[in-house]
Design a protein around this motif. Sequence first.
Motif, PDB file in Angstrom:
ATOM      1  N   HIS A 286       0.841  -1.187   0.000  1.00  0.00           N
ATOM      2  CA  HIS A 286       0.000   0.000   0.000  1.00  0.00           C
ATOM      3  C   HIS A 286       0.883   1.246   0.000  1.00  0.00           C
ATOM      4  O   HIS A 286       1.883   1.292   0.728  1.00  0.00           O
ATOM      5  CB  HIS A 286      -0.903  -0.009   1.227  1.00  0.00           C
ATOM      6  CG  HIS A 286      -2.016   0.988   1.123  1.00  0.00           C
ATOM      7  ND1 HIS A 286      -1.816   2.337   1.369  1.00  0.00           N
ATOM      8  CD2 HIS A 286      -3.298   0.848   0.778  1.00  0.00           C
ATOM      9  CE1 HIS A 286      -2.958   2.978   1.179  1.00  0.00           C
ATOM     10  NE2 HIS A 286      -3.876   2.104   0.824  1.00  0.00           N
ATOM     11  N   PRO A 287       0.554   2.252  -0.802  1.00  0.00           N
ATOM     12  CA  PRO A 287       1.386   3.464  -0.847  1.00  0.00           C
ATOM     13  C   PRO A 287       1.612   4.081   0.528  1.00  0.00           C
ATOM     14  O   PRO A 287       2.668   4.658   0.786  1.00  0.00           O
ATOM     15  CB  PRO A 287       0.578   4.410  -1.742  1.00  0.00           C
ATOM     16  CG  PRO A 287      -0.200   3.503  -2.631  1.00  0.00           C
ATOM     17  CD  PRO A 287      -0.536   2.292  -1.804  1.00  0.00           C
ATOM     18  N   CYS A 325     -10.544   7.334  -2.040  1.00  0.00           N
ATOM     19  CA  CYS A 325      -9.574   6.740  -1.123  1.00  0.00           C
ATOM     20  C   CYS A 325      -9.212   7.760  -0.056  1.00  0.00           C
ATOM     21  O   CYS A 325      -8.971   8.931  -0.345  1.00  0.00           O
ATOM     22  CB  CYS A 325      -8.330   6.342  -1.908  1.00  0.00           C
ATOM     23  SG  CYS A 325      -6.988   5.811  -0.842  1.00  0.00           S
ATOM     24  N   TYR A 328      -5.977   9.642  -0.613  1.00  0.00           N
ATOM     25  CA  TYR A 328      -5.827  10.279  -1.926  1.00  0.00           C
ATOM     26  C   TYR A 328      -5.040  11.591  -1.887  1.00  0.00           C
ATOM     27  O   TYR A 328      -4.113  11.790  -2.662  1.00  0.00           O
ATOM     28  CB  TYR A 328      -7.208  10.490  -2.556  1.00  0.00           C
ATOM     29  CG  TYR A 328      -7.172  11.160  -3.899  1.00  0.00           C
ATOM     30  CD1 TYR A 328      -6.447  10.612  -4.953  1.00  0.00           C
ATOM     31  CD2 TYR A 328      -7.877  12.349  -4.119  1.00  0.00           C
ATOM     32  CE1 TYR A 328      -6.417  11.224  -6.195  1.00  0.00           C
ATOM     33  CE2 TYR A 328      -7.852  12.961  -5.362  1.00  0.00           C
ATOM     34  CZ  TYR A 328      -7.119  12.407  -6.391  1.00  0.00           C
ATOM     35  OH  TYR A 328      -7.084  13.012  -7.611  1.00  0.00           O
ATOM     36  N   CYS A 331      -1.253  10.839  -1.458  1.00  0.00           N
ATOM     37  CA  CYS A 331      -0.669   9.685  -2.144  1.00  0.00           C
ATOM     38  C   CYS A 331       0.165  10.129  -3.342  1.00  0.00           C
ATOM     39  O   CYS A 331      -0.248  10.968  -4.124  1.00  0.00           O
ATOM     40  CB  CYS A 331      -1.779   8.755  -2.603  1.00  0.00           C
ATOM     41  SG  CYS A 331      -1.160   7.274  -3.391  1.00  0.00           S
ATOM     42  N   CYS A 342      -9.573   6.576  -7.542  1.00  0.00           N
ATOM     43  CA  CYS A 342      -8.961   7.060  -6.296  1.00  0.00           C
ATOM     44  C   CYS A 342      -9.747   8.235  -5.723  1.00  0.00           C
ATOM     45  O   CYS A 342      -9.942   8.342  -4.519  1.00  0.00           O
ATOM     46  CB  CYS A 342      -7.529   7.510  -6.540  1.00  0.00           C
ATOM     47  SG  CYS A 342      -6.409   6.182  -7.000  1.00  0.00           S
ATOM     48  N   CYS A 360      -6.363  -0.534  -2.026  1.00  0.00           N
ATOM     49  CA  CYS A 360      -5.794   0.416  -2.981  1.00  0.00           C
ATOM     50  C   CYS A 360      -6.165   0.007  -4.394  1.00  0.00           C
ATOM     51  O   CYS A 360      -6.119  -1.169  -4.736  1.00  0.00           O
ATOM     52  CB  CYS A 360      -4.269   0.442  -2.831  1.00  0.00           C
ATOM     53  SG  CYS A 360      -3.438   1.399  -4.102  1.00  0.00           S
ATOM     54  N   TRP A 361      -6.507   0.997  -5.209  1.00  0.00           N
ATOM     55  CA  TRP A 361      -6.922   0.705  -6.584  1.00  0.00           C
ATOM     56  C   TRP A 361      -5.776   0.223  -7.454  1.00  0.00           C
ATOM     57  O   TRP A 361      -5.991  -0.273  -8.552  1.00  0.00           O
ATOM     58  CB  TRP A 361      -7.581   1.932  -7.221  1.00  0.00           C
ATOM     59  CG  TRP A 361      -8.927   2.235  -6.639  1.00  0.00           C
ATOM     60  CD1 TRP A 361      -9.294   3.373  -5.978  1.00  0.00           C
ATOM     61  CD2 TRP A 361     -10.088   1.398  -6.660  1.00  0.00           C
ATOM     62  NE1 TRP A 361     -10.599   3.295  -5.574  1.00  0.00           N
ATOM     63  CE2 TRP A 361     -11.115   2.093  -5.980  1.00  0.00           C
ATOM     64  CE3 TRP A 361     -10.355   0.123  -7.161  1.00  0.00           C
ATOM     65  CZ2 TRP A 361     -12.390   1.555  -5.807  1.00  0.00           C
ATOM     66  CZ3 TRP A 361     -11.633  -0.413  -6.994  1.00  0.00           C
ATOM     67  CH2 TRP A 361     -12.627   0.303  -6.321  1.00  0.00           C
TER      68      TRP A 361
END
Lengths: 369, 339
Positions: A286-287, A325, A328, A331, A342, A360-361
Amino acid sequence: MDAPLLAIENLRTYFYSRAKRAFIRSVDGVSLGVTRGETLGIVGESGSGKSVTALSAAGLVTAGPGVISGRIHLNSNGASRNLLDGLEKYARVTEQDGRVVAVEKDERGWRRRSETLMAGVRGKEIAMIFQNPRSALNPYSTIGKQLVETIRLHTNLKRESEARERAIHWLDRVRIDSPRLRFDNFPFGMSGGMCQRAMIAMALSAEPSLLIADEPTTGLDATIQSRIVDLLAELKAETGITTLLISHDISVIQRLSDRIAVMYGGTVVETGRAAEVLAPEAKVRHPYTAALLASIPSAETIRRKSYLQAIEGEVLDTIEVPRGCRFYGRCNRVTEAIRENCAGLEPPLGEVAPGHKVRCWLYPSPGKA
Amino acid sequence: MSRTILEVTDLRKDYRQRRGLVSMLTGQGRVIPAVDGVSFYLRENETVGLVGESGCGKTTIGRTVLRLTDASSGRIVFDGRDITTLSRAELRPLRREMQMIFQDLDAGLNPEMRVRDILREALTVHERPSDAEIAGRVRELLEQVSLKDSKLANFPSELSGGEKRRVGIARVLAVRPRLIVADEPTSALDISIQAQVVNLLRDLQKNLGLTYLFISHDLPVVELVSQKVAVMYLGRIVEMGLAERIAHQPRHPYTGILWSSLADKQTTEVTRRVTNVAVERERRTWGVFDFEQPTSGCRFAPRCPLYKEKGRPAICTDPASEPQLRDVGHGHVVACHFA
Ligand SMILES: Nc1ncnc2c1ncn2[C@@H]1O[C@H](COP(=O)(O)OP(=O)(O)O)[C@@H](O)[C@H]1O
Ligand SMILES: Nc1ncnc2c1ncn2[C@@H]1O[C@H](COP(=O)(O)OP(=O)(O)O)[C@@H](O)[C@H]1O
Ligand code: SF4
Ligand code: SF4
Ligand SMILES: [Mg+2]
Ligand SMILES: [Mg+2]
């Protein structure tokens, strides 16, 4: 497989902020399981909802409206119980455009019900240690007295002399030197590191099924921090105590956890085996987890005197939860292909590999894309 | 080479400590030498890091050199001028040149005031600028600390930790200081936000030519930001030198332990190197000691792995020979008989 010792399902805990005249969705649909004998580490920046998750599990939420919905199963001593049993009868939430506008909750009714459900659980089945150990200890009573009390209350050692021997045993186990002398110390004469050791002794002396350690090293000297982490690692190896460990410091989480859950904005954004989630070569991450890892200065960064990799911006306040998200705005991994998603649609916590889930997309779970 | 902006010589600061009920009630107590003969200097536009465990006297040094508290003895020379005994009035014009960023995020942030008024107040302590000038400076400060102007209307309680830190820094910058004592500026913040603040402080130094005394127990960050590092133990500097040398070739056993306790966080080959068996043994119980009254001889002896390894040599505990800082080359000084 064994039923998890603790299973939190879809927990929501909200507070009302008078200053901001709004509801804060501190925990907003969290599901977690802690298997017997393992350490589950919850990591995330301050304000992401880690403590409130733990306090909810321990029945220690006092401010209103508090726990709104969900289930918390505790499977210990051969019994299985839902610590939030019957909660739905006490609370009702009204939402409008991603904002909680009203919560009706019979708080007194629920508190009474919760006390019944928690009887014999808090302090005994679930013991908790906190960030500021000094304030959690009673300043007017010696460390020894406080330990003896806990032991007599929660174990079958009821005789003063037996409890005393056991208390000294625990002081020794948390590597407090000269435990017999320290037994008579008051908390104010002790260093922060020593208070935390005493606190850990106190928690473990009740012989709980689950230990919740909320930021056990935060606020201590860096040197003391690693000593407390060493101690927790040793105790884990010796006693096999099931632990829910919480820290904003991913390096602490990394050293002690079997599995981890990364929280952001009141939700879990990634969960899986620690070795897999934190593996240096991990392809799927995940970022937010990646950013947390990058914020620990590496030896290389320091040698080259480079800039530290900060996570720009501030943590999300969970009053105005965005439609997309939750990460967002901060990110740095958004691609044109997924930007629309997102920004507009909250990603699901999708399974990317067995037992590894990411919200997460970038990582649509197989079959769902 | 840039010139010396601060020079501290044999600085001492004693506190009367009130511990226990009796001394609390009677007002008596033993004297603790929080700073016990410390000398160092800072060159303009450089950063000296001050490290050591809680209670070793770092904050006291910071407060004393800025004359926020009086020294018991010693000499503090700021920009060529002896300021050790200047009166409050004489100090006033110097106050703006030397500032402190306090560890506590709320220090200096009046909870009743909005950010705008906090900054305005800071800008008018030493000067009487016009409203237009104030507005311009406020804008400049916000830009310098990267704070959104939407935060100007907030009260401190409506700020996050990182934002409070930025406002605190802006407040300090308002008077255009030259020397800043930054007392654990990041310790109350999340790791992710610490990185933002460290980057900010480094940028400000570069852009404004600031000089920092950077107090911290976060050793990697100290190594990153400092040119020189001083390591303190119980009121004394026990080792001092270039940051890289202190971090990677420490000579004092205490520095070795201090850095090695971070080995788990920062797996650098260097911290591994200093971790010998004796150090490893010491680490197990590290942190269970309270600060005792300095013993005779070397005050680190009760915890020193080298002392034990060497079979407790008498010289280490000889009251007549407390180890003094000794030059070991490359501008590196160490206070240990066996370094
Ligand atoms: N008693 C409370 N009243 C109002 N807001 C609260 C309360 N406790 C926590 N919060 C808010 O809930 C959010 C999550 O808090 P917390 O679980 O303590 O975060 P973490 O432990 O991850 O730092 C934060 O925005 C915090 O301000
Ligand atoms: N105002 C004070 N009165 C009495 N003792 C103090 C005072 N301030 C600090 N001390 C004592 O002086 C010693 C050094 O403290 P400090 O400079 O705050 O250390 P550090 O910043 O390195 O943690 C400690 O033992 C502390 O208890
Ligand atoms: S869903 Fe989009 S904004 Fe959210 S973490 Fe993934 S890439 Fe970033
Ligand atoms: S002088 Fe002796 S006790 Fe002191 S640091 Fe050196 S070896 Fe250790
Ligand atoms: Mg917390
Ligand atoms: Mg201090």
